[in-house]
Design an enzyme around this catalytic site. Structure first.
Site, PDB file in Angstrom:
ATOM      1  N   TYR A   4      -1.954  51.612  -0.922  1.00  0.00           N
ATOM      2  CA  TYR A   4      -1.828  50.040  -0.937  1.00  0.00           C
ATOM      3  C   TYR A   4      -3.178  49.734  -0.600  1.00  0.00           C
ATOM      4  CZ  TYR A   4      -0.483  45.533   0.425  1.00  0.00           C
ATOM      5  OH  TYR A   4      -0.101  44.122   0.501  1.00  0.00           O
TER       6      TYR A   4
ATOM      7  N   SER B 173      -4.822  47.207   0.744  1.00  0.00           N
ATOM      8  CA  SER B 173      -5.177  46.414   1.873  1.00  0.00           C
ATOM      9  C   SER B 173      -5.105  47.520   3.056  1.00  0.00           C
ATOM     10  CB  SER B 173      -4.531  45.277   2.132  1.00  0.00           C
ATOM     11  OG  SER B 173      -3.036  45.617   2.186  1.00  0.00           O
ATOM     12  N   CYS B 174      -4.549  48.731   2.991  1.00  0.00           N
ATOM     13  CA  CYS B 174      -4.445  49.542   4.026  1.00  0.00           C
ATOM     14  C   CYS B 174      -5.652  50.232   4.290  1.00  0.00           C
ATOM     15  CB  CYS B 174      -3.372  50.607   3.499  1.00  0.00           C
ATOM     16  SG  CYS B 174      -3.344  52.317   4.407  1.00  0.00           S
ATOM     17  N   THR B 175      -6.133  50.313   5.507  1.00  0.00           N
ATOM     18  CA  THR B 175      -7.324  50.834   5.943  1.00  0.00           C
ATOM     19  C   THR B 175      -7.496  52.405   5.638  1.00  0.00           C
ATOM     20  OG1 THR B 175      -7.648  49.183   7.599  1.00  0.00           O
ATOM     21  CG2 THR B 175      -9.052  50.858   7.769  1.00  0.00           C
TER      22      THR B 175
END
Length: 126
Positions: A9, A11-13
């Site tokens: 995903y 926007s997942c760091t």
């Protein structure tokens, strides 16, 4: 499945770190957006079969989605849990990386190194 599948995903760091690591080490992979191209129930079964801790390894119990459900997954059947994870992909921990034989959940450079070495070996043998 011999290709590396990277469920992520953007926007997942941890997903961004993993993607950066894979690219920096020239590891070829097929990226799948976890929410737009959700793993099928059969793919989830395959992923689950590679876990060492079962559902706990791939279920994001600290996610807001999980908390909002207010359920005890231990009371659900396996098929109910798989259906729930398929319908609500935010319940899956991220990223998930698999070649069909090995599973890596989360950003784990040590395990990624093993996958990179394996891929290098395959390239040098063929």
């Amino acid at each position: 499945m011999n290709n590396l599948t990277f469920y992520s995903y953007p926007s997942c760091t941890s997903c961004r770190k993993t993607k950066h690591w894979l690219k920096a080490h020239n590891v070829t992979f097929h990226e799948r957006h976890l929410f737009r191209d959700t793993p099928s129930i059969d793919e989830l079964k395959q992923i689950l079969s590679l876990t060492t801790e079962g559902i706990d390894e791939i279920l994001a119990t600290r996610s807001q989605t999980y908390k909002d459900l207010n359920i005890d997954v231990n009371e659900l059947s396996l098929s109910e849990v798989l259906t729930l994870m398929h319908q609500e992909p935010k319940l899956l921990r991220r990223p998930i990386i698999t070649d069909g034989n090995k599973l890596i959940v989360g950003y784990n450079p040590q395990e990624l190194s093993k996958v990179a070495r394996k891929q290098e070996l395959k390239k040098s043998v063929s």
